[in-house]
Design a protein around this motif. Structure first.
Motif, mmCIF file in Angstrom:
data_model
loop_
_atom_site.group_PDB
_atom_site.id
_atom_site.type_symbol
_atom_site.label_atom_id
_atom_site.label_comp_id
_atom_site.label_asym_id
_atom_site.label_seq_id
_atom_site.Cartn_x
_atom_site.Cartn_y
_atom_site.Cartn_z
ATOM 1 N N GLY A 238 0.812 -1.215 0.000
ATOM 2 C CA GLY A 238 0.000 0.000 0.000
ATOM 3 C C GLY A 238 0.841 1.258 0.000
ATOM 4 O O GLY A 238 0.526 2.231 -0.688
ATOM 5 N N ALA A 239 1.929 1.237 0.788
ATOM 6 C CA ALA A 239 2.809 2.408 0.830
ATOM 7 C C ALA A 239 3.481 2.644 -0.514
ATOM 8 O O ALA A 239 3.620 3.784 -0.972
ATOM 9 N N VAL A 240 3.917 1.554 -1.170
ATOM 10 C CA VAL A 240 4.542 1.683 -2.485
ATOM 11 C C VAL A 240 3.543 2.246 -3.492
ATOM 12 O O VAL A 240 3.863 3.131 -4.286
ATOM 13 N N ALA A 241 2.318 1.741 -3.444
ATOM 14 C CA ALA A 241 1.293 2.228 -4.370
ATOM 15 C C ALA A 241 1.041 3.720 -4.186
ATOM 16 O O ALA A 241 0.930 4.474 -5.163
ATOM 17 N N ASP A 242 0.940 4.164 -2.939
ATOM 18 C CA ASP A 242 0.703 5.583 -2.676
ATOM 19 C C ASP A 242 1.865 6.440 -3.170
ATOM 20 O O ASP A 242 1.663 7.512 -3.757
ATOM 21 N N LYS A 243 3.083 5.959 -2.929
ATOM 22 C CA LYS A 243 4.255 6.742 -3.300
ATOM 23 C C LYS A 243 4.402 6.846 -4.811
ATOM 24 O O LYS A 243 4.717 7.915 -5.356
ATOM 25 N N LEU A 244 4.172 5.739 -5.514
ATOM 26 C CA LEU A 244 4.295 5.764 -6.968
ATOM 27 C C LEU A 244 3.205 6.619 -7.591
ATOM 28 O O LEU A 244 3.451 7.352 -8.564
ATOM 29 N N SER A 245 2.001 6.547 -7.035
ATOM 30 C CA SER A 245 0.915 7.376 -7.557
ATOM 31 C C SER A 245 1.218 8.853 -7.358
ATOM 32 O O SER A 245 0.988 9.677 -8.251
ATOM 33 N N ARG A 246 1.754 9.183 -6.204
ATOM 34 C CA ARG A 246 2.093 10.581 -5.947
ATOM 35 C C ARG A 246 3.205 11.063 -6.873
ATOM 36 O O ARG A 246 3.181 12.192 -7.360
ATOM 37 N N SER A 247 4.182 10.183 -7.127
ATOM 38 C CA SER A 247 5.266 10.544 -8.037
ATOM 39 C C SER A 247 4.731 10.858 -9.424
ATOM 40 O O SER A 247 5.118 11.846 -10.055
ATOM 41 N N ARG A 248 3.811 10.004 -9.915
ATOM 42 C CA ARG A 248 3.239 10.234 -11.240
ATOM 43 C C ARG A 248 2.421 11.526 -11.284
ATOM 44 O O ARG A 248 2.410 12.226 -12.303
ATOM 45 N N ARG A 249 1.733 11.837 -10.193
ATOM 46 C CA ARG A 249 0.902 13.042 -10.167
ATOM 47 C C ARG A 249 1.736 14.312 -10.126
ATOM 48 O O ARG A 249 1.394 15.312 -10.766
ATOM 49 N N GLU A 250 2.825 14.297 -9.357
ATOM 50 C CA GLU A 250 3.521 15.544 -9.051
ATOM 51 C C GLU A 250 4.776 15.799 -9.872
ATOM 52 O O GLU A 250 5.171 16.956 -10.045
#
Length: 459
Positions: A238-250
Motif C-alpha cells: 500500500g505504501a509503495v502504491a501511494d508513493k508511486l501514484s504521488r510521483s506520477r501526479r507531481e
C-alpha cells in the motif's frame, strides 16, 4: 496486590499512524518479561517486533492477526504485582505506576504507563480480545440486577447510542464511515468498551458493497461474469502504491538511456576479487561499483541530488548523497538507503548493500533505513531485462536504472567483437534540470563503466 496495565501501540515514527498485526508472539495467560517482544506488526515501512514495557501475566490481547490498529490503540493488558490472578480496579482510583522499562524507542520501543487499568475477575476464562459494552449516557438510576429468562440462543446485540458522540478510535475512521454513507450508530465496535475500529467500518463497507454470490469484475463473452480475488493495498504494498501514484501526479519526469560496453568494468571487478596477499579483501559487488560511479557523477552534476519543495517553489540541493537502491522481497519492493554513500569506497558500499539487503529479506529494516534517500539506483537487470523507464522515488529528483550485463556484438577498436554490454537509463525530474544536464550525467556514468580508470580522477 496485582494490577492490570494496558500497553498501547507505540509511536512508530516517520509519520506512520497505523500498523497491521502480523503475528502474536504471546498468548493470554503467558508470563512476559520487561521489554520482551509480544507482537509482530507490519507498518508501511518495515516489519517490527514490538516489546512490552511491563513484566507480568498477559490478561487480554486486542486485535486479530491481519487486522490494522492505529497508533495509541490498546495492544494488550498485563497483570503485574504479587498476585496476577486477582486484580480488582477500584472505581476512581489513580492510574497504576509503570513497572516496566520506561524505554521509549520510536517505532520499536515501549511506552510509559497508561492512564487507566482494566478489571480482571478471579478465575474468569481468558479471551483473545476483551471488548466491553460501549459506555451509555449517564443513567438516572442504578442498573437493576439481571432477571432470569427462558433459555434461548444468544444473538448479537448492536449498540444503541441514543445521544452523544459515538465512540470511535480516530477521526479518520469517522470520515471513512461518512464517505461511505455508514451510520456509526448501527455498527458494533470490536475495540475495548465498544470502541469502533477502522476494521469495523471496513467490514461494514465490504458487506454493503459485496453482492451475492460474487461481483463481476469485467465484462465477459456470452453474458458470463468473471470472478476475481481482491487483495487489500496495505502495508508495504500500500505504501509503495501511494508513493508511486504521488510521483506520477507531481513529478514531470523524462527518461534518457544509452548502451555502454561494461567489459572493462567487469575485468576490473574480477581483478579486485581475484587479488591475493596484502591486496586481497572482501568481494566487491557490481552494484557497489555502479554506486561508486553514481556518486562520482553526482559530484559533477549535483542538480540531480535534489528535491522540489512545491509549497515554497524551491529546488533543494543536498550536500550529502544518501543512496537508495531497489530491493525485491517477499513482502514487495522496498528501497533501503545507504547513508553518506559519497564518503564510502567500493568495499564499504559492497558491505552496506549486503547488510541492508539481508535486512530487507528478513523484514527487519527500520523505518529510518527506508527513508531519507536523495537519489536511487535501480538494478532491474537482476530480473533479466535490458531496459526500463522506472518511476522516480518521490520526493527525489532522479533515478539511475541498470539493465542486465550480457554478451552482445559491439564495435570495439574499429572491429566487430563480442563485448559485455549494459543499458543505462536515467529518469529525472524535468523541473530540476534540462536534458543537457541529464545527458551529461548519464554520459559520464557510461564513460566510467567503459573506462573505469576515469574514476581515478575522483579517488
Amino acid at each position: 496486590m496485582a494490577q492490570v496495565l494496558e500497553f498501547k501501540l507505540p509511536d512508530l515514527g516517520e509519520g506512520l499512524t497505523e500498523a497491521e498485526i502480523v503475528r502474536w508472539l504471546v498468548q493470554v495467560g503467558d508470563v512476559v518479561a520487561v521489554d520482551q517482544p509480544v507482537v509482530e506488526v507490519e507498518t508501511a515501512k518495515a516489519l517490527v517486533d514490538v516489546p512490552c514495557p511491563y513484566g507480568g501475566v498477559v490478561t487480554a490481547r486486542f486485535g486479530d492477526e491481519g487486522s490494522e490498529l492505529p497508533v495509541g490503540a490498546p495492544l494488550l493488558t498485563v497483570a503485574v504485582g504479587a498476585d496476577a490472578s486477582t486484580v480488582v480496579e477500584a472505581p476512581g482510583a489513580a492510574p497504576a505506576e509503570s513497572e516496566g522499562s520506561g524505554n521509549v524507542l520510536v517505532g520499536y520501543g515501549t511506552t510509559a504507563a497508561p492512564a487507566r487499568r482494566r478489571r480482571v475477575r478471579p478465575n474468569a476464562p481468558s479471551a483473545q480480545s476483551a471488548p466491553a459494552a460501549p459506555p451509555a449516557p449517564a443513567p438516572a438510576a442504578p442498573v437493576p440486577a439481571p432477571v432470569p429468562v427462558a433459555p434461548a440462543a444468544p444473538a448479537p446485540v448492536k449498540p444503541v447510542h441514543a445521544s452523544g458522540p459515538v465512540p470511535v478510535i480516530s477521526p479518520l475512521v469517522r470520515k471513512l464511515a461518512r464517505d461511505h454513507g455508514l451510520d456509526l450508530r448501527e455498527l458494533t465496535g470490536s475495540g475495548p468498551e465498544g470502541l469502533i475500529m477502522r476494521a469495523d467500518v471496513e467490514r461494514a463497507v465490504a458487506g454493503a458493497a459485496a453482492p451475492a454470490p460474487a461481483a463481476p469484475v469485467a465484462p465477459a463473452p456470452e453474458g458470463q461474469a468473471l470472478k476475481g480475488h481482491r487483495t487489500p493495498l496495505r502495508g508495504v504494498r500500500g505504501a509503495v502504491a501511494d508513493k508511486l501514484s504521488r510521483s506520477r501526479r507531481e513529478i514531470p519526469d523524462a527518461t534518457c538511456w544509452v548502451d555502454a560496453d561494461a567489459t572493462e568494468l567487469m575485468r576490473a571487478r574480477a581483478a579486485m576479487n581475484g587479488a591475493t596477499g596484502p591486496s586481497a579483501g572482501p568481494k566487491i559487488s557490481v552494484l557497489a561499483l555502479l554506486a561508486r560511479v553514481c556518486t562520482a557523477a553526482l559530484a559533477r552534476y549535483p542538480e540531480l541530488n535534489a528535491t522540489v519543495d512545491t509549497e515554497r517553489r524551491e529546488i533543494v540541493r543536498f550536500d550529502e548523497v544518501h543512496l537508495g537502491f531497489a530491493a525485491q522481497t517477499e513482502r514487495g519492493l522496498v528501497v533501503p538507503v545507504v547513508r553518506d554513500a559519497h564518503a564510502r569506497d567500493a568495499e564499504s558500499l559492497s558491505a552496506e548493500f549486503a547488510r541492508l539487503t539481508d535486512a530487507a529479506r528478513t523484514g527487519s529494516l527500520t523505518p529510518a533505513q527506508l527513508t531519507g534517500g536523495t537519489f536511487t539506483l535501480n538494478n532491474y537487470g537482476v530480473f533479466g531485462v535490458d531496459g526500463s523507464t522506472p518511476i522516480i522515488n518521490h520526493p527525489e529528483a532522479a533515478m539511475l536504472g541498470v539493465g542486465r550485463i550480457v554478451p552482445k556484438p559491439w564495435v570495439h577498436d574499429g572491429e566487430l567483437a563480442v563485448r559485455q554490454v549494459v543499458q543505462l537509463s536515467l529518469t529525472f525530474d524535468h523541473r530540476v534540470c534540462d536534458g543537457g544536464t541529464a545527458g551529461g550525467f548519464l554520459r559520464y556514468v557510461a564513460d566510467c563503466v567503459e573506462q573505469p580508470a576515469v574514476l581515478l580522477r575522483t579517488l
